[in-house]
Design a protein around this motif. Structure first.
Motif, PDB file in Angstrom:
ATOM      1  N   THR A 295       0.822  -1.219   0.009  1.00 40.50           N
ATOM      2  CA  THR A 295       0.085   0.193   0.009  1.00 40.50           C
ATOM      3  C   THR A 295       1.045   1.251  -0.146  1.00 40.50           C
ATOM      4  N   VAL A 296       0.153   2.418  -0.180  1.00 44.38           N
ATOM      5  CA  VAL A 296       1.126   3.667  -0.195  1.00 44.38           C
ATOM      6  C   VAL A 296       1.563   4.085   0.960  1.00 44.38           C
ATOM      7  N   GLY A 297       2.928   4.472   1.166  1.00 35.26           N
ATOM      8  CA  GLY A 297       3.426   4.576   2.342  1.00 35.26           C
ATOM      9  C   GLY A 297       2.759   5.826   2.950  1.00 35.26           C
ATOM     10  N   PHE A 298       3.068   6.021   4.343  1.00 31.51           N
ATOM     11  CA  PHE A 298       2.695   6.900   5.522  1.00 31.51           C
ATOM     12  C   PHE A 298       3.570   7.955   5.662  1.00 31.51           C
ATOM     13  N   VAL A 299       3.346   8.981   6.206  1.00 23.81           N
ATOM     14  CA  VAL A 299       4.088  10.078   6.742  1.00 23.81           C
ATOM     15  C   VAL A 299       3.739  10.827   7.844  1.00 23.81           C
ATOM     16  N   ARG A 300       4.568  11.439   8.643  1.00 19.80           N
ATOM     17  CA  ARG A 300       3.923  12.138   9.668  1.00 19.80           C
ATOM     18  C   ARG A 300       3.048  13.244   9.181  1.00 19.80           C
ATOM     19  N   ASN A 301       1.890  13.680   9.818  1.00 19.99           N
ATOM     20  CA  ASN A 301       1.130  14.553   9.283  1.00 19.99           C
ATOM     21  C   ASN A 301       0.499  14.577   7.813  1.00 19.99           C
ATOM     22  N   LEU A 302       0.409  13.410   7.337  1.00 22.51           N
ATOM     23  CA  LEU A 302       0.050  13.135   5.970  1.00 22.51           C
ATOM     24  C   LEU A 302      -1.140  13.956   5.750  1.00 22.51           C
ATOM     25  N   PRO A 303      -1.004  14.958   4.597  1.00 18.56           N
ATOM     26  CA  PRO A 303      -2.060  15.898   4.554  1.00 18.56           C
ATOM     27  C   PRO A 303      -3.543  15.332   4.302  1.00 18.56           C
ATOM     28  N   HIS A 304      -4.342  15.965   5.018  1.00 20.21           N
ATOM     29  CA  HIS A 304      -5.729  15.620   5.263  1.00 20.21           C
ATOM     30  C   HIS A 304      -6.209  15.123   3.586  1.00 20.21           C
ATOM     31  N   GLN A 305      -5.953  16.088   2.730  1.00 19.26           N
ATOM     32  CA  GLN A 305      -6.582  16.017   1.303  1.00 19.26           C
ATOM     33  C   GLN A 305      -6.209  14.695   0.812  1.00 19.26           C
ATOM     34  N   LEU A 306      -4.775  14.125   1.255  1.00 22.30           N
ATOM     35  CA  LEU A 306      -4.617  12.899   0.621  1.00 22.30           C
ATOM     36  C   LEU A 306      -5.212  11.803   1.273  1.00 22.30           C
ATOM     37  N   VAL A 307      -5.520  11.785   2.642  1.00 21.07           N
ATOM     38  CA  VAL A 307      -6.294  10.725   3.094  1.00 21.07           C
ATOM     39  C   VAL A 307      -7.469  10.524   2.758  1.00 21.07           C
ATOM     40  N   GLU A 308      -8.142  11.701   2.215  1.00 18.84           N
ATOM     41  CA  GLU A 308      -9.553  11.784   1.821  1.00 18.84           C
ATOM     42  C   GLU A 308      -9.584  11.095   0.424  1.00 18.84           C
ATOM     43  N   ALA A 309      -8.648  11.703  -0.421  1.00 22.10           N
ATOM     44  CA  ALA A 309      -8.515  11.021  -1.858  1.00 22.10           C
ATOM     45  C   ALA A 309      -8.217   9.873  -2.007  1.00 22.10           C
ATOM     46  N   PHE A 310      -7.363   9.429  -0.954  1.00 21.13           N
ATOM     47  CA  PHE A 310      -7.042   7.992  -1.156  1.00 21.13           C
ATOM     48  C   PHE A 310      -7.778   6.997  -0.305  1.00 21.13           C
ATOM     49  N   ARG A 311      -8.899   7.739   0.363  1.00 18.34           N
ATOM     50  CA  ARG A 311      -9.696   6.766   1.316  1.00 18.34           C
ATOM     51  C   ARG A 311     -10.060   5.429   0.739  1.00 18.34           C
ATOM     52  N   SER A 312     -10.494   5.405  -0.664  1.00 21.92           N
ATOM     53  CA  SER A 312     -10.888   4.187  -1.173  1.00 21.92           C
ATOM     54  C   SER A 312      -9.898   2.991  -1.003  1.00 21.92           C
ATOM     55  N   THR A 313      -8.703   3.390  -1.475  1.00 23.95           N
ATOM     56  CA  THR A 313      -7.476   2.713  -1.412  1.00 23.95           C
ATOM     57  C   THR A 313      -7.015   2.226  -0.142  1.00 23.95           C
ATOM     58  N   LEU A 314      -6.961   3.218   0.900  1.00 27.46           N
ATOM     59  CA  LEU A 314      -6.754   2.757   2.333  1.00 27.46           C
ATOM     60  C   LEU A 314      -7.824   1.948   2.818  1.00 27.46           C
ATOM     61  N   GLU A 315      -9.182   2.253   2.445  1.00 24.42           N
ATOM     62  CA  GLU A 315     -10.072   1.287   3.119  1.00 24.42           C
ATOM     63  C   GLU A 315      -9.788  -0.192   2.808  1.00 24.42           C
ATOM     64  N   GLU A 316      -8.962  -0.629   1.846  1.00 28.22           N
ATOM     65  CA  GLU A 316      -8.911  -1.790   1.584  1.00 28.22           C
ATOM     66  C   GLU A 316      -8.009  -2.547   2.702  1.00 28.22           C
ATOM     67  N   ILE A 317      -7.081  -1.562   3.409  1.00 25.52           N
ATOM     68  CA  ILE A 317      -6.286  -2.074   4.458  1.00 25.52           C
ATOM     69  C   ILE A 317      -7.506  -2.450   5.767  1.00 25.52           C
ATOM     70  N   ALA A 318      -8.420  -1.675   5.971  1.00 21.09           N
ATOM     71  CA  ALA A 318      -9.352  -2.007   6.767  1.00 21.09           C
ATOM     72  C   ALA A 318     -10.250  -3.218   6.767  1.00 21.09           C
ATOM     73  N   GLU A 319     -10.422  -3.610   5.228  1.00 16.95           N
ATOM     74  CA  GLU A 319     -11.070  -4.826   4.888  1.00 16.95           C
ATOM     75  C   GLU A 319     -10.375  -5.908   4.999  1.00 16.95           C
ATOM     76  N   SER A 320      -8.977  -5.694   5.278  1.00 19.71           N
ATOM     77  CA  SER A 320      -8.045  -7.011   5.089  1.00 19.71           C
ATOM     78  C   SER A 320      -8.162  -7.732   6.381  1.00 19.71           C
ATOM     79  N   ASP A 321      -7.395  -8.989   6.277  1.00 25.37           N
ATOM     80  CA  ASP A 321      -7.741  -9.897   7.347  1.00 25.37           C
ATOM     81  C   ASP A 321      -6.613  -9.729   8.382  1.00 25.37           C
ATOM     82  N   LEU A 322      -5.428  -9.215   8.082  1.00 26.32           N
ATOM     83  CA  LEU A 322      -4.187  -9.130   8.724  1.00 26.32           C
ATOM     84  C   LEU A 322      -3.380  -7.865   8.027  1.00 26.32           C
ATOM     85  N   ILE A 323      -2.791  -7.015   9.101  1.00 23.65           N
ATOM     86  CA  ILE A 323      -1.836  -5.998   8.502  1.00 23.65           C
ATOM     87  C   ILE A 323      -0.506  -6.492   8.994  1.00 23.65           C
ATOM     88  N   LEU A 324       0.524  -6.080   7.918  1.00 24.84           N
ATOM     89  CA  LEU A 324       1.979  -6.348   8.268  1.00 24.84           C
ATOM     90  C   LEU A 324       2.213  -4.910   8.454  1.00 24.84           C
TER      91      LEU A 324
END
Length: 460
Positions: A295-324
């Motif tokens: 998945t896309v890398g995170f960084v301190r204070n990731l801009p809120h606009q990016l979290v919103e724009a990438f929400r659909s991609t990031l939500e796949e993490i929430a729907e996975s069975d395990l996070i490494l």
């Protein structure tokens, strides 16, 4: 003097007045390189940060990260300055007196851009530009620029453009002359019949164009999201567990995916080298199939606009069975990296997903740092994606944490139904298997839909 006392209370006068130069933050570059996806003139930049809390080491780490971000964007870092303040100055970010020192650093180095280690208001950007006579960029704009350079898929590009437009919309009101310019009549260069009259202001026109473009992008992303939902539904129908590799940018997620799946994913020592999720099928030692996604890398204070724009991609993490959750063990502040990633995971409701902390780069990390991390994070595995150290242990941990199939079956499969036996191998967990004269006797745990298919062959 008295008006400033309230905001700087508790700081020593000498500390407040010092604009400290940070050592060893200068990029040494031999030649000007061309950044992929656009010919970016290599900007010569001065970094500036405001240290409001934490230790001096924390402040230096934050500016060191800004240096890496600037270099990833294709800039040459000439100087880095940091100021101790109770809070950023509302007018100029670093305080009006210190702006002169910053201007002097710009002149001395020949820089053409200032990058501030924070999210600046439009007025702060404008005031700094007016005083320093060079372009000023804040941390949010810098990260958006890097994302724009690294987006490769249609979805990735649309997500980044949406984030950039959201950022621009908030700053439209800030650019002085635009507020009064009219779009119609002679003010617009005499556009002729139908184009005269007061019309819209330039600001209104810009805002309307941006809103239309944002609506179009959201529609595109919705369509692209449907295609991803279809693929995900197929995986769910076949009950294939999914593992997401999340973590700080440049922690080694792509290298780890390569090690775990032989995927041959692009590995680059740069921030945000991976922007588009990469999913690979792999299997456990006992043959169970599962998917693994970078998945896309995170960084301190990731801009809120990016979290919103990438929400659909990031939500796949929430729907996975395990996070490494991959952490760079050789980084000066791995604990801060873990906290930054978890704050984004909280934004997309992914904190409930089981997590294995993967402490990467063990070959270059300080053993004491690793020991402290293991004490803080009991469910952790130490690995080196580069050398292969700890990979077998990590694979065992993944196998142990993958969801277990729920239904217990005891069946006698005719030899003609090798397809069902194969499904039990890939999707289930076999407890015993015996080849008998009239078929294969299997005792296993499988998912509900496969159990239904096997019901006809149950041992009475």
């Amino acid at each position: 003097m008295t008006e400033h006392m309230g905001s700087t209370e508790g700081l020593e006068l000498e500390e407040r007045n010092s604009l400290r130069r940070v050592a060893n933050l200068r990029t040494e570059l031999e030649d000007i390189t061309e950044v992929e996806y656009r010919q970016l003139r290599l900007e010569r930049v001065v970094l500036v940060g405001v240290w409001t809390e934490g230790t001096a080491e924390d402040a230096d780490n934050s500016l060191a990260e800004l240096k890496l971000l600037a270099e990833t964007a294709g800039s040459e870092v000439l100087d880095a300055l940091i100021q101790r303040r109770q809070k950023p100055d509302p007018a100029t970010y670093i305080g009006s007196g210190k702006v002169e020192d910053l201007r002097a650093a710009v002149v001395a180095t020949g820089a053409d851009t200032i990058i501030c280690d924070g999210a600046l208001a439009p007025s702060q950007l404008r005031n700094l530009e007016d005083r320093c006579k060079v372009k000023v960029v804040d941390r949010t704009a810098l990260i958006l620029d890097i994302f724009a350079q690294h987006a490769k898929s249609k979805e990735g590009k649309a997500q980044v453009e949406l984030a950039q437009l959201q950022y621009q919309t908030q700053r439209l009101r800030g650019w002085g002359g635009n507020l009064s310019r009219q779009a119609g009549g002679q003010a617009a260069g005499g556009e002729g019949i139908g184009g005269r009259g007061p019309g819209e202001t330039k600001l209104e026109t810009d805002r309307r164009r941006i809103q239309m473009k944002m609506t179009k992008l959201r529609r595109e992303l919705k369509e692209l999201g449907k295609a991803r939902e279809t693929k995900k539904a197929n995986r769910k129908r076949h009950e294939i567990p999914s593992v997401s590799i999340a973590g700080y940018t440049n922690a080694g997620k792509s290298s780890l995916l390569n090690r775990l799946t032989d995927a041959g994913v692009l590995v680059e020592d740069a921030l945000f080298a991976t922007l588009d999720p990469t999913t690979r099928r792999t299997q456990t030692s006992d043959g169970r199939v599962y998917t693994m996604s970078d998945t896309v890398g995170f960084v301190r204070n990731l801009p809120h606009q990016l979290v919103e724009a990438f929400r659909s991609t990031l939500e796949e993490i929430a729907e996975s069975d395990l996070i490494l959750h991959v952490v760079d063990g050789s980084h000066p502040d791995p604990g801060g990296q873990i906290a930054a990633v978890r704050s984004v995971l909280a934004d997309v409701d992914a904190l409930d997903v089981p997590e294995i902390i993967v402490i990467n780069k063990a070959d270059t990390a300080d053993p004491l740092v690793i020991k402290n991390l293991l004490a803080r994070e009991p469910h952790a595995v130490v690995v080196s994606a580069r050398t292969g150290e700890g990979i077998d242990e990590l694979l065992s941990a993944i196998e142990a944490d993958l969801p277990q199939p729920a239904t217990h079956v005891d069946v006698l499969l005719p030899y003609a139904r090798g397809d069902l036996l194969n499904q039990i191998h890939t999707q289930g967990e076999i407890e015993s298997l015996d080849h008998e004269s009239d078929g294969t006797h299997v005792v296993a745990r499988v998912h509900g839909h496969l159990a239904a298919e096997l019901a006809d062959y149950a041992v009475k």
